[in-house]
Design a protein around this motif. Structure first.
Motif, PDB file in Angstrom:
ATOM      1  N   LEU A   1       0.834  -1.258  -0.010  1.00 46.73           N
ATOM      2  CA  LEU A   1       0.056   0.069   0.223  1.00 46.73           C
ATOM      3  C   LEU A   1       0.863   1.372  -0.259  1.00 46.73           C
ATOM      4  O   LEU A   1       0.658   2.465  -0.727  1.00 46.73           O
ATOM      5  CB  LEU A   1      -0.924   0.111   1.204  1.00 46.73           C
ATOM      6  N   GLY A   2       1.996   1.267   0.752  1.00 47.10           N
ATOM      7  CA  GLY A   2       2.828   2.489   0.773  1.00 47.10           C
ATOM      8  C   GLY A   2       3.696   2.652  -0.439  1.00 47.10           C
ATOM      9  O   GLY A   2       3.707   3.805  -1.127  1.00 47.10           O
ATOM     10  N   ARG A   3       4.201   1.485  -1.217  1.00 45.83           N
ATOM     11  CA  ARG A   3       4.593   1.383  -2.356  1.00 45.83           C
ATOM     12  C   ARG A   3       3.597   2.043  -3.387  1.00 45.83           C
ATOM     13  O   ARG A   3       4.194   3.057  -4.378  1.00 45.83           O
ATOM     14  CB  ARG A   3       5.389   0.247  -2.867  1.00 45.83           C
ATOM     15  N   TYR A   4       2.275   1.626  -3.451  1.00 43.69           N
ATOM     16  CA  TYR A   4       1.331   2.061  -4.549  1.00 43.69           C
ATOM     17  C   TYR A   4       1.064   3.573  -4.530  1.00 43.69           C
ATOM     18  O   TYR A   4       1.170   4.096  -5.342  1.00 43.69           O
ATOM     19  CB  TYR A   4       0.129   1.086  -4.034  1.00 43.69           C
ATOM     20  N   CYS A   5       1.177   4.089  -2.982  1.00 45.68           N
ATOM     21  CA  CYS A   5       0.930   5.439  -2.771  1.00 45.68           C
ATOM     22  C   CYS A   5       2.086   6.394  -3.402  1.00 45.68           C
ATOM     23  O   CYS A   5       1.938   7.369  -4.081  1.00 45.68           O
ATOM     24  CB  CYS A   5       0.604   5.782  -1.387  1.00 45.68           C
TER      25      CYS A   5
END
Ligand SMILES: N[C@@H](CCC(=O)N[C@@H](CS)C(=O)NCC(=O)O)C(=O)O
Length: 238
Positions: free
Chosen positions: A218-222
């Motif tokens: 989720l962090g990488r996506y954002c």
């Protein structure tokens, strides 16, 4: 030229509203030129942000704004999706907007520390004589909205439990794909980005924020969406 009405950058985000970020990213995805201006919810046709002014036509609500852009510019932000993926995108978007959003509102507005460092500052520019009253009234408005939605009737532990279900579902659905439905972004990626970025910003502390941050995908996506759609914001943040 379209005017997108939103707020000013805040909380380590291009906009404190996940719905404003959703619409801004969708305008960028559509390749439509626009400029962003500041407004407040009472200015909006439906009393909520964002809204747009497209050469005199005012459209409120992020989903209807998207529909207006797609219809008037003959664009389909889901052009690369089949019927099942379109259904998934819509389902995820409803979960984000009608469920996870309210958990985010709860952690920002109902937690005393988060409220003091966050939404409380929305009212700093008001005259001293009315500032505290308006601040308290708006917080009460959010409390009543949370109760009307239903989430605000639960205990903090129960709200976390429900929010955690959604966070786990999102992390599992995204997996190691670059975007929600595969290698290319679709319209709901704007919503997913806006909502997850609003949740995982380290500006606020909460159990749900820590859970979401624990999911590296989720962090990488954002971070990747931010680099793609807000390069100027990333550059300014250093
Ligand atoms: N369904 C709307 C929701 C927008 C929304 O909830 N906006 C919030 C800011 S994040 C708002 O303007 N709230 C003002 C209020 O409730 O008075 C959309 O998709 O645009």
């Amino acid at each position: 030229m379209i005017i997108l009405y939103g707020f000013a950058p805040a909380f380590g985000l291009p906009d404190p509203s996940p719905f404003v970020m959703k619409t801004e990213v969708q305008l960028k995805m559509a390749g439509v030129s626009y400029r962003k201006e500041r407004a407040v919810p009472p200015d909006a046709p439906k009393g909520k942000m964002p809204f747009i002014d497209d050469d005199g036509i005012k459209v409120g609500d992020s989903t209807f704004i998207r529909a207006h852009i797609e219809r008037t510019r003959n664009i389909d932000l889901d052009a690369n999706l089949g019927p099942e993926q379109r259904a998934l995108a819509w389902t995820v978007e409803r979960m984000l907007e009608d469920h996870l959003y309210w958990a985010i509102m709860h952690l920002r507005w109902m937690d005393t520390v988060n409220f003091a460092k966050g939404p409380s500052h929305f009212f700093d520019g008001l005259p001293a004589g009315v500032r505290d009253r308006v601040r308290a009234e708006r917080r009460e408005h959010v409390r009543q909205s949370l109760i009307a939605h239903g989430l605000g009737r639960h205990t903090n532990e129960e709200i976390f439990e429900l929010g955690a279900h959604s966070v786990r579902a999102l992390a599992a659905l995204l997996g190691d794909k670059p975007y929600l439905t595969g290698p290319k972004p679709c319209g709901a990626d704007a919503t997913l980005f806006g909502m997850v970025a609003s949740l995982i910003t380290p500006y606020f502390d909460s159990e749900l924020q820590r859970l979401a941050q624990g999911y590296g995908n989720l962090g990488r996506y954002c971070a990747s969406m931010l680099r793609t759609y807000y390069p100027e914001f990333v550059a300014a943040a250093g």
